[in-house]
Design an enzyme around this catalytic site. Structure first.
Site, PDB file in Angstrom:
ATOM      1  N   HIS A  82       3.425   4.807   1.328  1.00 41.26           N
ATOM      2  CA  HIS A  82       4.171   4.108   2.490  1.00 41.26           C
ATOM      3  C   HIS A  82       5.599   3.559   2.077  1.00 41.26           C
ATOM      4  O   HIS A  82       6.417   2.867   2.911  1.00 41.26           O
ATOM      5  CB  HIS A  82       3.328   2.735   2.691  1.00 41.26           C
ATOM      6  CG  HIS A  82       2.144   3.069   3.308  1.00 41.26           C
ATOM      7  ND1 HIS A  82       1.767   3.574   4.634  1.00 41.26           N
ATOM      8  CD2 HIS A  82       1.004   2.764   2.953  1.00 41.26           C
ATOM      9  CE1 HIS A  82       0.502   3.720   4.681  1.00 41.26           C
ATOM     10  NE2 HIS A  82      -0.247   3.277   3.817  1.00 41.26           N
TER      11      HIS A  82
ATOM     12  N   CYS B 271     -13.129 -24.137  11.367  1.00 38.44           N
ATOM     13  CA  CYS B 271     -13.149 -24.929  12.400  1.00 38.44           C
ATOM     14  C   CYS B 271     -14.942 -24.956  12.848  1.00 38.44           C
ATOM     15  O   CYS B 271     -15.330 -26.041  13.472  1.00 38.44           O
ATOM     16  CB  CYS B 271     -12.609 -24.125  13.491  1.00 38.44           C
ATOM     17  SG  CYS B 271     -10.708 -24.840  13.651  1.00 38.44           S
TER      18      CYS B 271
END
Lengths: 109, 283
Positions: free
Chosen positions: B102, B244
């Site tokens: 990459h 949460c």
């Protein structure tokens, strides 16, 4: 050496003679306080940066003593008067005896 | 009645404090260069739910907001630096590093964070950035997969996100991703736990209000991974979801589970139009 320690400094590359410049420094360090215990109840030994200094051409600018309650990745911002061209040398002292250094050159013009 | 009148007076007197939890009107510019879209019209699929989408940055104090405006003061960037070292380090049986295929992430990873989670045709599944990274690690590098939201994985995700900062979030919710998106939507509106709270109970119906001493945001994840001052490290979206749901006193899903992948896709799509901010700084 504590793992993942990397000093960073942000200082101007150029200043006019006598100018007061702002310098920011940050060192990634876990700053283990020595107050915590691990999952089996043993005290995790203290491992902090205990002293930080900044010198300009050999003259001391700041000399700081750090205590265990200071948070992870300690950050300093301070001002220095640049009378002439030269090098700012930053030094961090680790509890385990390691010394981390960083140098920034400031040109005057 | 007298009590009501008193309350009204009190509300007027303390109006600035009472609304301090709401979104402010500041503008976010990072490094004096990257201008962020932190408020935008809600995407079409939120019709009837929200009119305007607002980045969580607006719900934080000025001091916290300021930390995100400069890469030097944003401590999330420490982890981005560490991920760059990993990017350039060869690992695994193939002796390859990320950089071998990459090159420079500043070019090759631009825009990635804006479009993930994304349908992967070959694998036949919706993939998050971390899943794609692990696919590379296992199949191309011959290295071990990282655990979901582990330090290295989250640092790498933050590094990849940092190269999309300022670009609008734009995840696809139609086509083959639609199934996962619907599943995520269902989770979003399902009440969990002993407290019987859905994501929407707080982040849609009560954003801007206080939850104990904290301000509820709209719960967008355009700023993830997020550096939180409370634990001084990067936090992944899945770990946040877990936190949460735990707070509703429910048994949670695991980071990396199908449920959280679907939820990540859905929640990210709610922020379609906001700028990618990761790594952001929150309290």
């Amino acid at each position: 050496m504590a793992s993942g320690v990397k000093p960073r400094v942000k200082a101007p590359k150029k200043a006019s003679a006598g100018e007061v410049v702002t310098i920011k420094t940050l060192i990634s360090h876990k700053m283990e306080s020595g107050q915590r215990k691990d999952s089996s109840g043993n005290v995790i030994p203290r491992s902090i940066i205990n002293r930080f200094t900044c010198d300009f051409n050999g003259q001391n600018v700041v000399d700081v003593v750090l205590a265990p309650a200071i948070s992870t990745n300690p950050y300093f911002e301070f001002e220095a008067t640049i009378p002439e061209a030269g090098d700012l040398k930053f030094t961090w002292y680790d509890d385990d005896g390691d010394v981390y250094e960083e140098t920034k050159s400031v040109a005057v013009g | 009645m007298k009590f009501k009148a008193m309350t009204a007076i009190a509300a007027l007197l303390f109006a600035p404090a009472a609304f301090a939890g709401g979104a402010d009107d500041d503008t976010l510019v990072v490094n004096g260069d990257i201008e962020m879209t932190t408020k935008a019209p809600a995407p079409a699929h939120l019709d009837g739910a929200l009119d305007e989408i607002i980045s969580g940055w607006h719900f934080r104090s000025d001091e916290t907001q300021q930390l995100q405006t400069d890469d030097f003061e944003n401590q999330g960037m420490i982890f981005v630096d560490q991920a760059m070292d990993i990017w350039n380090t060869a690992e695994g049986s193939e002796g390859k590093a990320c950089a071998d295929c990459h090159d420079d992430p500043a070019d090759s990873m631009t825009g990635v964070a804006a479009t993930y989670p994304k349908w992967n045709e070959d694998a036949g599944e919706v993939r998050t950035v971390q899943m794609q990274v692990n696919d590379c690690r296992v199949n191309r590098m011959g290295a071990d997969a990282w655990k979901y939201d582990a330090t290295d994985a989250i640092s790498m995700e933050a590094m990849i996100a940092s190269h999309s900062r300022g670009m609008p979030v734009n995840v696809a919710i139609d086509g083959p991703a639609a199934e996962a998106w619907e599943k995520g939507k269902e989770i979003y509106y399902t009440r969990y736990g002993q407290l019987e709270l859905a994501c929407a109970s707080c982040h849609e119906e009560n954003y801007g209000n206080y939850i104990r001493a904290d301000h509820l945001s709209q719960g967008h994840i355009n700023g993830f991974p997020t550096y939180r001052l409370k634990n001084a490290k990067l936090n992944g979206a899945h770990s946040r979801f877990k936190g949460c749901i735990r707070d509703t006193r429910a048994e949670t899903f695991s980071p990396g589970s199908d449920e959280f992948i679907a939820l990540e896709l859905y929640v990210k799509s709610r922020g379609n139009g906001l700028s990618v901010e990761g790594p952001s700084v929150r309290n």
